[in-house]
Design a protein around this motif. Structure first.
Motif, mmCIF file in Angstrom:
data_model
loop_
_atom_site.group_PDB
_atom_site.id
_atom_site.type_symbol
_atom_site.label_atom_id
_atom_site.label_comp_id
_atom_site.label_asym_id
_atom_site.label_seq_id
_atom_site.Cartn_x
_atom_site.Cartn_y
_atom_site.Cartn_z
ATOM 1 N N ARG A 65 -7.624 9.604 -4.430
ATOM 2 C CA ARG A 65 -8.838 9.365 -3.659
ATOM 3 C C ARG A 65 -8.508 9.467 -2.169
ATOM 4 O O ARG A 65 -7.533 8.888 -1.693
ATOM 5 C CB ARG A 65 -9.404 7.973 -3.979
ATOM 6 C CG ARG A 65 -10.820 7.766 -3.468
ATOM 7 C CD ARG A 65 -11.373 6.438 -3.974
ATOM 8 N NE ARG A 65 -11.487 6.406 -5.422
ATOM 9 C CZ ARG A 65 -12.498 6.924 -6.115
ATOM 10 N NH1 ARG A 65 -13.476 7.530 -5.479
ATOM 11 N NH2 ARG A 65 -12.524 6.838 -7.423
ATOM 12 N N THR A 66 -9.297 10.240 -1.453
ATOM 13 C CA THR A 66 -9.085 10.383 -0.016
ATOM 14 C C THR A 66 -9.539 9.113 0.698
ATOM 15 O O THR A 66 -10.254 8.285 0.124
ATOM 16 C CB THR A 66 -9.886 11.578 0.536
ATOM 17 O OG1 THR A 66 -11.283 11.272 0.438
ATOM 18 C CG2 THR A 66 -9.591 12.847 -0.247
ATOM 19 N N PRO A 67 -9.126 8.930 1.968
ATOM 20 C CA PRO A 67 -9.593 7.758 2.725
ATOM 21 C C PRO A 67 -11.111 7.673 2.809
ATOM 22 O O PRO A 67 -11.673 6.586 2.982
ATOM 23 C CB PRO A 67 -8.963 7.971 4.111
ATOM 24 C CG PRO A 67 -7.731 8.772 3.840
ATOM 25 C CD PRO A 67 -8.109 9.691 2.716
ATOM 26 N N GLU A 68 -11.785 8.826 2.676
ATOM 27 C CA GLU A 68 -13.253 8.837 2.712
ATOM 28 C C GLU A 68 -13.871 8.519 1.360
ATOM 29 O O GLU A 68 -15.090 8.477 1.220
ATOM 30 C CB GLU A 68 -13.752 10.209 3.186
ATOM 31 C CG GLU A 68 -13.392 10.549 4.626
ATOM 32 C CD GLU A 68 -11.926 10.909 4.787
ATOM 33 O OE1 GLU A 68 -11.369 10.635 5.877
ATOM 34 O OE2 GLU A 68 -11.342 11.455 3.822
ATOM 35 N N ALA A 122 0.189 3.030 0.804
ATOM 36 C CA ALA A 122 -0.048 3.023 2.246
ATOM 37 C C ALA A 122 -0.016 4.434 2.839
ATOM 38 O O ALA A 122 -0.297 4.620 4.022
ATOM 39 C CB ALA A 122 0.994 2.145 2.938
ATOM 40 N N GLY A 123 0.338 5.416 2.015
ATOM 41 C CA GLY A 123 0.367 6.794 2.481
ATOM 42 C C GLY A 123 1.550 7.126 3.367
ATOM 43 O O GLY A 123 1.443 7.972 4.258
ATOM 44 N N LYS A 124 2.702 6.498 3.095
ATOM 45 C CA LYS A 124 3.895 6.784 3.891
ATOM 46 C C LYS A 124 4.249 8.270 3.802
ATOM 47 O O LYS A 124 4.187 8.870 2.737
ATOM 48 C CB LYS A 124 5.075 5.945 3.405
ATOM 49 C CG LYS A 124 6.389 6.209 4.138
ATOM 50 C CD LYS A 124 7.501 5.319 3.610
ATOM 51 C CE LYS A 124 8.850 5.713 4.193
ATOM 52 N NZ LYS A 124 8.906 5.567 5.655
ATOM 53 N N GLY A 158 0.013 11.794 -7.937
ATOM 54 C CA GLY A 158 -1.351 11.306 -8.073
ATOM 55 C C GLY A 158 -1.416 9.905 -8.649
ATOM 56 O O GLY A 158 -0.397 9.304 -9.005
ATOM 57 N N ALA A 159 -2.626 9.388 -8.719
ATOM 58 C CA ALA A 159 -2.885 8.062 -9.274
ATOM 59 C C ALA A 159 -3.394 8.209 -10.698
ATOM 60 O O ALA A 159 -3.838 9.278 -11.109
ATOM 61 C CB ALA A 159 -3.901 7.315 -8.417
ATOM 62 N N TRP A 160 -3.351 7.112 -11.458
ATOM 63 C CA TRP A 160 -3.767 7.175 -12.861
ATOM 64 C C TRP A 160 -5.180 7.728 -13.004
ATOM 65 O O TRP A 160 -5.418 8.687 -13.711
ATOM 66 C CB TRP A 160 -3.682 5.773 -13.487
ATOM 67 C CG TRP A 160 -2.369 5.529 -14.134
ATOM 68 C CD1 TRP A 160 -1.143 5.713 -13.571
ATOM 69 C CD2 TRP A 160 -2.141 5.070 -15.466
ATOM 70 N NE1 TRP A 160 -0.146 5.387 -14.467
ATOM 71 C CE2 TRP A 160 -0.738 4.982 -15.640
ATOM 72 C CE3 TRP A 160 -2.969 4.701 -16.509
ATOM 73 C CZ2 TRP A 160 -0.162 4.559 -16.841
ATOM 74 C CZ3 TRP A 160 -2.398 4.282 -17.696
ATOM 75 C CH2 TRP A 160 -1.010 4.223 -17.858
ATOM 76 N N GLY A 161 -6.117 7.093 -12.344
ATOM 77 C CA GLY A 161 -7.511 7.520 -12.452
ATOM 78 C C GLY A 161 -8.091 7.918 -11.120
ATOM 79 O O GLY A 161 -9.296 7.831 -10.914
ATOM 80 N N HIS A 210 -6.435 5.570 -5.913
ATOM 81 C CA HIS A 210 -5.881 5.358 -4.574
ATOM 82 C C HIS A 210 -5.414 6.700 -4.017
ATOM 83 O O HIS A 210 -5.474 7.728 -4.692
ATOM 84 C CB HIS A 210 -4.739 4.330 -4.578
ATOM 85 C CG HIS A 210 -3.591 4.658 -5.487
ATOM 86 N ND1 HIS A 210 -2.662 5.634 -5.196
ATOM 87 C CD2 HIS A 210 -3.221 4.135 -6.683
ATOM 88 C CE1 HIS A 210 -1.766 5.696 -6.171
ATOM 89 N NE2 HIS A 210 -2.085 4.807 -7.085
ATOM 90 N N ILE A 211 -4.950 6.695 -2.771
ATOM 91 C CA ILE A 211 -4.597 7.949 -2.120
ATOM 92 C C ILE A 211 -3.330 8.542 -2.729
ATOM 93 O O ILE A 211 -2.567 7.867 -3.406
ATOM 94 C CB ILE A 211 -4.409 7.744 -0.599
ATOM 95 C CG1 ILE A 211 -3.209 6.809 -0.322
ATOM 96 C CG2 ILE A 211 -5.662 7.211 0.046
ATOM 97 C CD1 ILE A 211 -2.883 6.682 1.139
ATOM 98 N N GLY A 212 -3.119 9.838 -2.445
ATOM 99 C CA GLY A 212 -1.928 10.504 -2.937
ATOM 100 C C GLY A 212 -0.693 10.043 -2.190
ATOM 101 O O GLY A 212 -0.769 9.505 -1.083
#
Length: 465
Positions: free
Chosen positions: A130-133, A365-367, A377-380, A383-385
């Protein structure tokens, strides 16, 4: 013509040769072509005879078992050797071969795909983020996306293949597709071969002083054989190679289950007032009436043969108990147990100590990393990549060995993300390209030019942000 009027020759022509003529879409070399004919030969060919004097058994001496020293025959020499033909290993091998180096793939089972096929883990979780938007983004592309697109073109290959959803594949179709992709890439393959030891050079690396891996030993029905390689990628999932060559690593205990598949689920007709145990019916698959049922299982040691044996026996009893509960429910009488996974569902065991470690906190946190070679990626897509640094694939204390899949360097909290199939695709493809670039530059994996690695990864359609 009646069946009783068929001669043996006409019967073979109509049944056996007819199947061969129809074909099944296999892309095999003419010299390797398999036919669906009935066996007609009655006598086996008399082979080479052995006196028994050539055997070199272990010795039992003073209460101890001793293995005598012996020369191991070399069966192959290659540029990049990938050990383990699961999701990470297949992508590593294909990526290395497409990058232009001789590639060899070793697999202990009779098929490719690892837990994604033999383990019946057919639900493809983890390629969305999911993107920050708040919008969904597919970060797992490259070879993984190519595989899913090709599965779409095969009968019953994949279902729920829609933007933002996690699709489900058919294990048998996926096995076939992997054979196609491996043979298309002209990869040398050794199936039915266990990696039992590593080969380390007598001379350490002059720059780092670290041991240098030169290949592995495989165990076959004809005994051990050596495969020599310029670069080795451990995609066994359990770190079977890097553990034997001296790589620093940790060993973890986690859930071990055993999935299964049920048939005729579409024929369920619940009797009035009867509640069907839906939690035992699992999820949909691309095949009508067939569903797959996952199993969490207890935390156990996936490297301990006693634990694995105990779980196999207990899990099969539990699967049968669950199946009978479904079948004995009025309206579910036609449901049957189609298969249990031939490969037990070990989720994580050994994890390499790399030069960079992934943590769940940094992932969410997107480090960012200067050495990024892919995104996970995330499970569903919740959260962000997260970036995958090259150092997570690289041993901190041994040269010319990489790892990919669930065994890359990550804190315990990353276990759920590292092990899912799409993220294994990504780390495998990244490791394969890096190994190929190292071979072509005649340098160690540690000194590889990451700009060149990223250039080729982009050519292979890997998402790098």
């Amino acid at each position: 013509m009646k069946l009783s009027e068929l001669t043996r020759r006409s019967w073979l022509k109509n049944v056996g040769l007819g199947l061969g003529a129809a074909g099944v879409g296999l892309s095999l070399n003419s010299s390797d072509e398999a036919r669906a004919d009935f066996v007609t030969k009655k006598v086996a060919t008399r082979g080479k005879e052995y006196s028994g004097e050539e055997a070199v058994p272990c010795k039992f001496s003073n209460g101890k078992v001793i293995r005598p020293a012996s020369e191991i025959p070399t069966i192959s020499e290659t540029d990049v050797l990938v050990v383990g033909g699961g999701p990470a290993g297949c992508c590593a091998a294909i990526a290395a071969a497409r990058a232009g180096v001789k590639t060899t793939l070793v697999e202990r089972y009779n098929h490719f795909g690892g837990l994604a096929t033999g383990g019946l883990v057919v639900h493809i979780l983890g390629h969305w983020t999911r993107t920050p938007e708040g919008e969904k983004l597919q970060v797992v592309q490259g070879l993984g996306e190519e595989m899913m697109k090709r599965l779409e073109g095969l009968p019953n290959g994949i279902c729920d293949r829609q933007f933002g959803r996690n699709p489900t594949v058919d294990s048998e179709v996926y096995k076939y597709l992997l054979v196609e992709m491996i043979t298309e890439a002209n990869i040398e393959v050794f199936l039915h071969s266990w990696a039992i030891d590593s080969i380390v050079d007598d001379n350490p690396d002059p720059k780092t002083g670290n041991p240098v891996v030169k290949g592995i030993l495989i165990q076959t029905k004809l005994g051990p054989h050596a495969i020599l390689a310029k670069q080795v990628i451990d995609c066994t999932g359990d770190g079977d190679v890097f553990a034997t060559c001296g790589c620093a690593h940790t060993r973890r205990v986690y859930h071990i289950g055993l999935p299964c598949r049920l048939g005729n689920v579409d024929k369920i007709k619940p009797a009035p007032g009867t509640k069907v145990p839906g939690h035992l019916l699992g999820g949909v698959t691309p095949v009508k009436g067939v569903r797959w049922v996952n199993m969490g299982g207890p935390d156990s040691d996936g490297l301990d043969v006693r634990d694995l044996t105990r779980l196999e026996l207990n899990h099969r009893k539990q699967i049968w108990k669950n199946y009978l509960q479904v079948k004995n429910t009025p309206g579910c009488e036609d449901v049957y147990l189609l298969e249990t996974a031939p490969q037990i569902g070990v989720r994580i065991t050994r994890v390499i100590e790399g030069t960079e470690e992934l943590t769940l906190e940094n992932a969410k946190a997107g480090k960012t990393y200067d050495s990024c070679v892919g995104y996970g990626g995330a499970w569903g897509g919740d959260h962000i990549g997260w970036q995958i640094p090259y150092g997570a694939l690289l041993s901190k204390n041994v040269e010319n060995i990489l790892t990919a899949g669930r065994s890359i360097c990550g804190a315990p909290g990353m276990s759920e993300l590292l092990r899912v199939i799409p993220n294994c695709w990504v780390s495998g493809q990244s490791a394969g390209v890096a190994a190929a670039v190292a071979v072509q530059a005649n340098c160690t994996a540690r000194d590889v030019n990451l700009n060149e690695v990223r250039r080729i990864l982009k050519e292979q359609k890997v998402y790098l942000g």
